[in-house]
Write a protein that holds these residues in place. Structure first.
Motif, PDB file in Angstrom:
ATOM      1  N   ASN A  25       4.626  25.607 -23.161  1.00  0.00           N
ATOM      2  CA  ASN A  25       5.318  24.795 -22.163  1.00  0.00           C
ATOM      3  C   ASN A  25       4.354  24.156 -21.164  1.00  0.00           C
ATOM      4  O   ASN A  25       4.793  23.532 -20.180  1.00  0.00           O
ATOM      5  CB  ASN A  25       6.316  25.646 -21.382  1.00  0.00           C
ATOM      6  N   ALA A  26       3.067  24.279 -21.394  1.00  0.00           N
ATOM      7  CA  ALA A  26       2.066  23.820 -20.422  1.00  0.00           C
ATOM      8  C   ALA A  26       2.222  22.338 -20.101  1.00  0.00           C
ATOM      9  O   ALA A  26       2.456  21.503 -20.982  1.00  0.00           O
ATOM     10  CB  ALA A  26       0.663  24.098 -20.955  1.00  0.00           C
ATOM     11  N   ILE A  27       2.067  22.025 -18.824  1.00  0.00           N
ATOM     12  CA  ILE A  27       2.104  20.642 -18.344  1.00  0.00           C
ATOM     13  C   ILE A  27       0.902  20.434 -17.432  1.00  0.00           C
ATOM     14  O   ILE A  27       0.794  21.060 -16.374  1.00  0.00           O
ATOM     15  CB  ILE A  27       3.397  20.335 -17.568  1.00  0.00           C
ATOM     16  N   ALA A  28      -0.008  19.585 -17.861  1.00  0.00           N
ATOM     17  CA  ALA A  28      -1.192  19.281 -17.063  1.00  0.00           C
ATOM     18  C   ALA A  28      -0.870  18.179 -16.058  1.00  0.00           C
ATOM     19  O   ALA A  28       0.050  17.381 -16.251  1.00  0.00           O
ATOM     20  CB  ALA A  28      -2.337  18.837 -17.966  1.00  0.00           C
ATOM     21  N   GLY A  76     -11.260   4.744 -11.197  1.00  0.00           N
ATOM     22  CA  GLY A  76     -10.014   4.418 -11.860  1.00  0.00           C
ATOM     23  C   GLY A  76      -9.814   5.137 -13.175  1.00  0.00           C
ATOM     24  O   GLY A  76      -8.918   4.780 -13.952  1.00  0.00           O
ATOM     25  N   GLN A  77     -10.636   6.152 -13.436  1.00  0.00           N
ATOM     26  CA  GLN A  77     -10.498   6.941 -14.655  1.00  0.00           C
ATOM     27  C   GLN A  77      -9.599   8.147 -14.388  1.00  0.00           C
ATOM     28  O   GLN A  77      -9.617   8.720 -13.306  1.00  0.00           O
ATOM     29  CB  GLN A  77     -11.861   7.418 -15.139  1.00  0.00           C
ATOM     30  N   ALA A  78      -8.827   8.523 -15.394  1.00  0.00           N
ATOM     31  CA  ALA A  78      -7.929   9.666 -15.245  1.00  0.00           C
ATOM     32  C   ALA A  78      -8.702  10.972 -15.423  1.00  0.00           C
ATOM     33  O   ALA A  78      -9.497  11.117 -16.356  1.00  0.00           O
ATOM     34  CB  ALA A  78      -6.799   9.580 -16.265  1.00  0.00           C
ATOM     35  N   VAL A  79      -8.479  11.908 -14.521  1.00  0.00           N
ATOM     36  CA  VAL A  79      -9.114  13.221 -14.600  1.00  0.00           C
ATOM     37  C   VAL A  79      -8.041  14.286 -14.404  1.00  0.00           C
ATOM     38  O   VAL A  79      -7.056  14.085 -13.683  1.00  0.00           O
ATOM     39  CB  VAL A  79     -10.228  13.400 -13.540  1.00  0.00           C
ATOM     40  N   LYS A  80      -8.236  15.423 -15.060  1.00  0.00           N
ATOM     41  CA  LYS A  80      -7.282  16.507 -14.927  1.00  0.00           C
ATOM     42  C   LYS A  80      -7.491  17.229 -13.599  1.00  0.00           C
ATOM     43  O   LYS A  80      -8.606  17.597 -13.242  1.00  0.00           O
ATOM     44  CB  LYS A  80      -7.413  17.491 -16.086  1.00  0.00           C
ATOM     45  N   VAL A  81      -6.390  17.447 -12.895  1.00  0.00           N
ATOM     46  CA  VAL A  81      -6.438  18.103 -11.592  1.00  0.00           C
ATOM     47  C   VAL A  81      -6.083  19.578 -11.709  1.00  0.00           C
ATOM     48  O   VAL A  81      -6.652  20.426 -11.024  1.00  0.00           O
ATOM     49  CB  VAL A  81      -5.479  17.393 -10.615  1.00  0.00           C
ATOM     50  N   GLY A  82      -5.130  19.911 -12.563  1.00  0.00           N
ATOM     51  CA  GLY A  82      -4.683  21.288 -12.726  1.00  0.00           C
ATOM     52  C   GLY A  82      -3.418  21.323 -13.546  1.00  0.00           C
ATOM     53  O   GLY A  82      -3.216  20.476 -14.417  1.00  0.00           O
ATOM     54  N   TYR A  83      -2.540  22.288 -13.252  1.00  0.00           N
ATOM     55  CA  TYR A  83      -1.328  22.494 -14.042  1.00  0.00           C
ATOM     56  C   TYR A  83      -0.112  22.767 -13.168  1.00  0.00           C
ATOM     57  O   TYR A  83      -0.231  23.238 -12.032  1.00  0.00           O
ATOM     58  CB  TYR A  83      -1.509  23.696 -14.984  1.00  0.00           C
ATOM     59  N   VAL A  84       1.053  22.483 -13.751  1.00  0.00           N
ATOM     60  CA  VAL A  84       2.315  22.926 -13.173  1.00  0.00           C
ATOM     61  C   VAL A  84       2.408  24.437 -13.388  1.00  0.00           C
ATOM     62  O   VAL A  84       2.013  24.946 -14.439  1.00  0.00           O
ATOM     63  CB  VAL A  84       3.504  22.229 -13.872  1.00  0.00           C
ATOM     64  N   ASN A  85       2.905  25.164 -12.399  1.00  0.00           N
ATOM     65  CA  ASN A  85       3.019  26.613 -12.555  1.00  0.00           C
ATOM     66  C   ASN A  85       3.948  26.940 -13.723  1.00  0.00           C
ATOM     67  O   ASN A  85       4.854  26.186 -14.061  1.00  0.00           O
ATOM     68  CB  ASN A  85       3.487  27.274 -11.259  1.00  0.00           C
ATOM     69  N   ARG A  86       3.727  28.089 -14.345  1.00  0.00           N
ATOM     70  CA  ARG A  86       4.414  28.428 -15.581  1.00  0.00           C
ATOM     71  C   ARG A  86       5.929  28.508 -15.426  1.00  0.00           C
ATOM     72  O   ARG A  86       6.677  28.106 -16.314  1.00  0.00           O
ATOM     73  CB  ARG A  86       3.873  29.747 -16.146  1.00  0.00           C
ATOM     74  N   GLY A  87       6.399  29.029 -14.306  1.00  0.00           N
ATOM     75  CA  GLY A  87       7.832  29.130 -14.099  1.00  0.00           C
ATOM     76  C   GLY A  87       8.499  27.765 -14.051  1.00  0.00           C
ATOM     77  O   GLY A  87       9.540  27.540 -14.684  1.00  0.00           O
ATOM     78  N   ARG A  88       7.903  26.831 -13.325  1.00  0.00           N
ATOM     79  CA  ARG A  88       8.447  25.486 -13.231  1.00  0.00           C
ATOM     80  C   ARG A  88       8.277  24.739 -14.548  1.00  0.00           C
ATOM     81  O   ARG A  88       9.136  23.937 -14.947  1.00  0.00           O
ATOM     82  CB  ARG A  88       7.755  24.726 -12.098  1.00  0.00           C
ATOM     83  N   ALA A  89       7.168  24.997 -15.250  1.00  0.00           N
ATOM     84  CA  ALA A  89       6.893  24.277 -16.497  1.00  0.00           C
ATOM     85  C   ALA A  89       7.938  24.563 -17.570  1.00  0.00           C
ATOM     86  O   ALA A  89       8.233  23.702 -18.407  1.00  0.00           O
ATOM     87  CB  ALA A  89       5.497  24.633 -17.006  1.00  0.00           C
ATOM     88  N   ARG A  90       8.499  25.768 -17.569  1.00  0.00           N
ATOM     89  CA  ARG A  90       9.479  26.113 -18.609  1.00  0.00           C
ATOM     90  C   ARG A  90      10.661  25.149 -18.610  1.00  0.00           C
ATOM     91  O   ARG A  90      11.076  24.657 -19.660  1.00  0.00           O
ATOM     92  CB  ARG A  90       9.964  27.554 -18.424  1.00  0.00           C
ATOM     93  N   SER A  91      11.201  24.889 -17.432  1.00  0.00           N
ATOM     94  CA  SER A  91      12.359  23.996 -17.361  1.00  0.00           C
ATOM     95  C   SER A  91      11.951  22.527 -17.449  1.00  0.00           C
ATOM     96  O   SER A  91      12.639  21.711 -18.073  1.00  0.00           O
ATOM     97  CB  SER A  91      13.134  24.239 -16.064  1.00  0.00           C
ATOM     98  N   LEU A  92      10.816  22.193 -16.876  1.00  0.00           N
ATOM     99  CA  LEU A  92      10.372  20.810 -16.870  1.00  0.00           C
ATOM    100  C   LEU A  92       9.959  20.352 -18.269  1.00  0.00           C
ATOM    101  O   LEU A  92      10.191  19.189 -18.646  1.00  0.00           O
ATOM    102  CB  LEU A  92       9.207  20.658 -15.897  1.00  0.00           C
ATOM    103  N   ALA A  93       9.377  21.252 -19.053  1.00  0.00           N
ATOM    104  CA  ALA A  93       8.950  20.901 -20.407  1.00  0.00           C
ATOM    105  C   ALA A  93      10.136  20.474 -21.268  1.00  0.00           C
ATOM    106  O   ALA A  93      10.029  19.554 -22.090  1.00  0.00           O
ATOM    107  CB  ALA A  93       8.222  22.073 -21.050  1.00  0.00           C
TER     108      ALA A  93
END
Length: 212
Positions: free
Chosen positions: A138-141, A149-166
């Motif tokens: 369910n990971a969401i970066a 102007g280049q895209a870089v990864k900042v981190g992740y959505v927390n696992r609890g929130r990611a379950r429903s958002l995914a």
């Protein structure tokens, strides 16, 4: 061009990693606050002194919709602000989440490029599903743009929130997200970034200090 259209023109409308980012390493930082508490005084983990804050019960009353269904809230200095009382509440406030203003702190920022990205309040945060992530399907970066102007990864959505958002993203929904707390590239004075799920027009209103 409206904010929503600009967001899509910069990042595209897909929930998947853009083609130019497909070669990036997509590992998942498993950050657990219970095992890795933030140090005392961190502005993201504690309520900085000098401001009046709501208790959980006070926030539930203050941020309840009025008789017209309006929630009185703005965003100021990376926190939710209640104009009628002048009090604050941190990102992740449960009452506001119930009323459609879902927000959360970005997790795993120490492992990625948060300080290289522009996470200033009001800028778009790109949510990218990682269904093949070996640690969490369910990971969401969370991605943002750097000075070039280049895209870089900042981190992740927390696992609890990611379950429903995914589930929403996998069903084809394009979820708009913006930074409500963050810094310009090279700075980290505000603490770890925080993101809010809302429309571009609503974000402008929240940041205008108008009664949202």
């Amino acid at each position: 061009m409206g904010i929503s259209e600009w967001l899509r023109s910069v990042f595209g409308g897909s929930n998947r990693v853009p083609e130019q980012l497909s070669g990036s390493e997509l590992t998942y930082a498993l950050v657990d606050e219970r095992r890795n508490p933030r140090p005392a005084g961190d502005p993201a983990s504690d309520e900085p002194p000098g401001r009046p804050y709501f208790s959980a019960d006070e926030a539930a009353d203050a941020f309840a919709p009025d008789e017209r269904g309006n929630v009185h809230v703005a965003i100021r200095e990376g926190f939710f602000f209640h104009p009628p009382t002048g009090k604050y509440a941190p990102p992740g406030n449960r009452t506001l989440s119930k009323h459609g203003l879902v927000s959360f702190k970005v997790r795993g920022v120490a492992f990625y490029s948060a300080t290289q990205a522009d996470t200033s309040p009001g800028l778009p945060a790109r949510l990218v599903r990682e269904p093949s992530n070996e640690h969490d399907p369910n990971a969401i970066a969370i991605w943002a743009l750097n000075r070039s102007g280049q895209a870089v990864k900042v981190g992740y959505v927390n696992r609890g929130r990611a379950r429903s958002l995914a589930k929403r993203m996998d069903a084809g929904e394009v979820v708009e997200a913006y930074f409500m707390r963050g810094d310009r590239p090279g700075s980290s004075t505000s603490g770890p970034p925080a993101v809010i799920l809302t429309t571009g027009d609503r974000m402008v209103k929240l940041l205008s200090d108008a009664d949202g």
